[in-house]
Design an enzyme around this catalytic site. Structure first.
Site, short mmCIF file in Angstrom:
data_model
loop_
_atom_site.label_atom_id
_atom_site.label_comp_id
_atom_site.label_asym_id
_atom_site.label_seq_id
_atom_site.Cartn_x
_atom_site.Cartn_y
_atom_site.Cartn_z
N ASN A 9 0.87 -1.11 0.00
CA ASN A 9 -0.14 0.02 0.00
C ASN A 9 0.93 1.10 -0.18
O ASN A 9 1.52 1.56 1.10
CB ASN A 9 -0.77 -0.14 1.38
CG ASN A 9 -1.56 1.53 1.41
OD1 ASN A 9 -1.83 2.07 0.43
ND2 ASN A 9 -2.42 1.24 2.43
N TRP A 10 1.19 1.76 -1.23
CA TRP A 10 1.86 3.09 -1.25
C TRP A 10 1.57 4.13 -0.42
O TRP A 10 2.10 5.16 -0.45
CB TRP A 10 2.24 3.58 -2.67
CG TRP A 10 3.08 2.26 -3.55
CD1 TRP A 10 3.27 0.96 -3.04
CD2 TRP A 10 3.52 2.37 -4.91
NE1 TRP A 10 4.00 0.22 -4.27
CE2 TRP A 10 4.18 1.32 -5.26
CE3 TRP A 10 3.29 3.26 -5.94
CZ2 TRP A 10 4.81 1.12 -6.45
CZ3 TRP A 10 3.97 3.25 -7.26
CH2 TRP A 10 4.83 2.12 -7.25
N LYS A 11 0.31 4.33 -0.23
CA LYS A 11 -0.49 5.47 0.58
C LYS A 11 -0.22 6.67 -0.49
O LYS A 11 -0.10 6.46 -1.51
CB LYS A 11 0.34 5.76 1.80
CG LYS A 11 -0.07 4.38 2.73
CD LYS A 11 0.14 4.31 4.13
CE LYS A 11 0.00 3.03 4.70
NZ LYS A 11 0.16 3.06 6.19
N HIS A 94 -9.20 1.40 4.58
CA HIS A 94 -8.02 1.47 5.61
C HIS A 94 -8.49 2.64 6.52
O HIS A 94 -9.03 3.37 6.56
CB HIS A 94 -7.08 2.05 4.46
CG HIS A 94 -5.68 1.95 5.24
ND1 HIS A 94 -5.29 2.98 6.17
CD2 HIS A 94 -4.62 0.93 5.00
CE1 HIS A 94 -4.13 2.48 6.50
NE2 HIS A 94 -3.68 1.48 5.83
N GLU A 96 -6.85 4.74 7.90
CA GLU A 96 -6.22 6.36 7.40
C GLU A 96 -7.62 6.84 6.65
O GLU A 96 -7.81 7.98 7.03
CB GLU A 96 -5.14 6.30 6.55
CG GLU A 96 -4.04 5.91 7.42
CD GLU A 96 -2.70 5.23 6.80
OE1 GLU A 96 -2.68 5.25 5.46
OE2 GLU A 96 -1.68 4.83 7.46
N GLU A 166 -5.25 -4.94 10.29
CA GLU A 166 -4.36 -3.88 10.72
C GLU A 166 -4.62 -3.14 11.93
O GLU A 166 -5.43 -2.46 11.91
CB GLU A 166 -4.24 -2.85 9.43
CG GLU A 166 -4.02 -3.59 8.08
CD GLU A 166 -3.56 -2.36 7.15
OE1 GLU A 166 -2.22 -2.68 6.49
OE2 GLU A 166 -3.96 -1.44 7.25
N GLY A 172 2.75 2.20 10.69
CA GLY A 172 3.86 3.09 10.53
C GLY A 172 4.49 3.56 11.81
O GLY A 172 5.27 4.51 11.95
N SER A 212 3.58 -2.21 10.25
CA SER A 212 5.04 -2.69 10.36
C SER A 212 5.66 -4.02 9.82
O SER A 212 6.47 -4.44 10.67
CB SER A 212 5.44 -2.29 11.82
OG SER A 212 4.97 -1.06 12.11
N GLY A 233 2.98 -1.21 4.08
CA GLY A 233 2.93 0.27 3.96
C GLY A 233 4.49 0.59 3.68
O GLY A 233 4.91 0.29 2.39
N GLY A 234 5.09 1.26 4.49
CA GLY A 234 6.34 1.73 4.30
C GLY A 234 7.47 0.73 3.50
O GLY A 234 8.17 1.27 2.53
P1 13P Z 1 3.21 0.15 7.46
O1 13P Z 1 3.76 -1.31 6.96
O2 13P Z 1 3.97 1.21 7.21
O3 13P Z 1 3.16 -0.08 9.10
O4 13P Z 1 1.59 0.53 7.16
C1 13P Z 1 0.73 -0.57 7.27
C2 13P Z 1 -0.31 -0.28 6.48
O5 13P Z 1 -1.13 0.49 6.76
C3 13P Z 1 -0.64 -0.75 5.13
O6 13P Z 1 -1.80 -0.59 4.76
#
Ligand code: 13P
Length: 248
Positions: A9-11, A94, A96, A166, A172, A212, A233-234
């Site tokens: 997930n590149w956000k 998500h 967010e 999640e 994050g 994470s 994510g990251g």
């Molecule tokens: P991180 O892997 O950066 O913690 O993010 C997880 C996430 O929100 C994937 O959708």
């Protein structure tokens, strides 16, 4: 046996130019046919990323979509547009989106139904806050999110969906849920699906862990009986993503 699915997930990261560069960098690193590989990218990156990923095992997905086919919804992306662009997966609900864009379990349900209507696989997100975990209501909360997300979804449709567990406190933060915590909730989600539908549906549905995930913890997490991959994510923006996809 459920096939593992690892999605990035590149956000809100990567310009279209950077998206092409990243796909080109990751292409050789994520070549693993044992796992479904998905890059969920910002809407504007979908077409260039799709071009760059042509002929590889990489599926390009979206990070969101609206629950109508077309109309006066300025700024939104419709499922028809995603289908036309070749998108097969979309992240729905998500945390967010829930936190910053007022998405609710009800809008998540509408989007899930709409994605399925158009043959797009929804990656349906759920997760608890740290306060909820400390209050001991994690499983109750997740069960409620799942029950609402799947309202009016048939068993045959449910089998094709992906759920991403999640924990919000692990996103994050570098603070991964322990393998036991992640497996406990993913197993509870599978039981909940079994209650809503039946055993066959519970066994077919794929449940990811997200929060994470990195090259160091992926193998242990993905080895759990109820964890069928990850939503990353990251680490999905780095060559490390290759190590997560090729975790074995
Ligand atoms: P991180 O892997 O950066 O913690 O993010 C997880 C996430 O929100 C994937 O959708």
């Amino acid at each position: 046996m459920r096939k593992k699915i690892v999605a990035g997930n590149w956000k809100m990261n990567m310009t279209p130019t950077q998206a092409v560069e990243l796909v080109n960098t990751l292409k050789p690193l994520v070549a693993n046919d044992e796992v479904d590989v998905v890059f969920c990218v910002p809407a504007i990156d979908i077409i260039p990323a799709m071009e760059a990923a042509k002929g590889t095992n990489i599926n390009i997905g979206a990070e969101n979509m609206y629950f109508e086919d077309s109309g006066a919804y300025t700024g939104e992306i419709s499922p028809k547009m995603l289908v036309d662009a070749g998108v097969k997966y979309v992240v729905i609900g998500h945390s967010e989106r829930r936190e910053y864009f007022a998405e609710t379990d009800e809008t998540v349900n509408k989007k899930v139904l709409k994605a399925l209507e158009h043959g797009i696989t929804p990656i349906i997100c759920c997760g608890e806050t740290l306060t909820q975990r400390e209050q001991g209501i994690t499983i109750d909360w997740i069960r409620q999110q799942i029950k609402i997300a799947f309202l009016n979804v048939t068993a045959d449709q449910a089998k094709t969906t992906v759920i991403a567990y999640e924990p919000i406190w692990a996103i994050g933060t570098g603070k991964t849920a322990t393998t036991e915590q992640a497996e406990e909730v993913c197993a509870a989600i599978r039981i909940c699906i079994g209650e809503i539908y039946d055993q066959a549906t519970a066994e077919a549905i794929r449940i990811q862990y997200g929060g994470s995930v990195n090259a160091g913890n992926a193998a242990e997490l993905f080895a759990q009986p109820d964890i069928d991959g990850g939503l990353v994510g990251g680490a999905s923006l780095k060559p490390d993503f290759g190590k997560i996809v090729c975790y074995k």
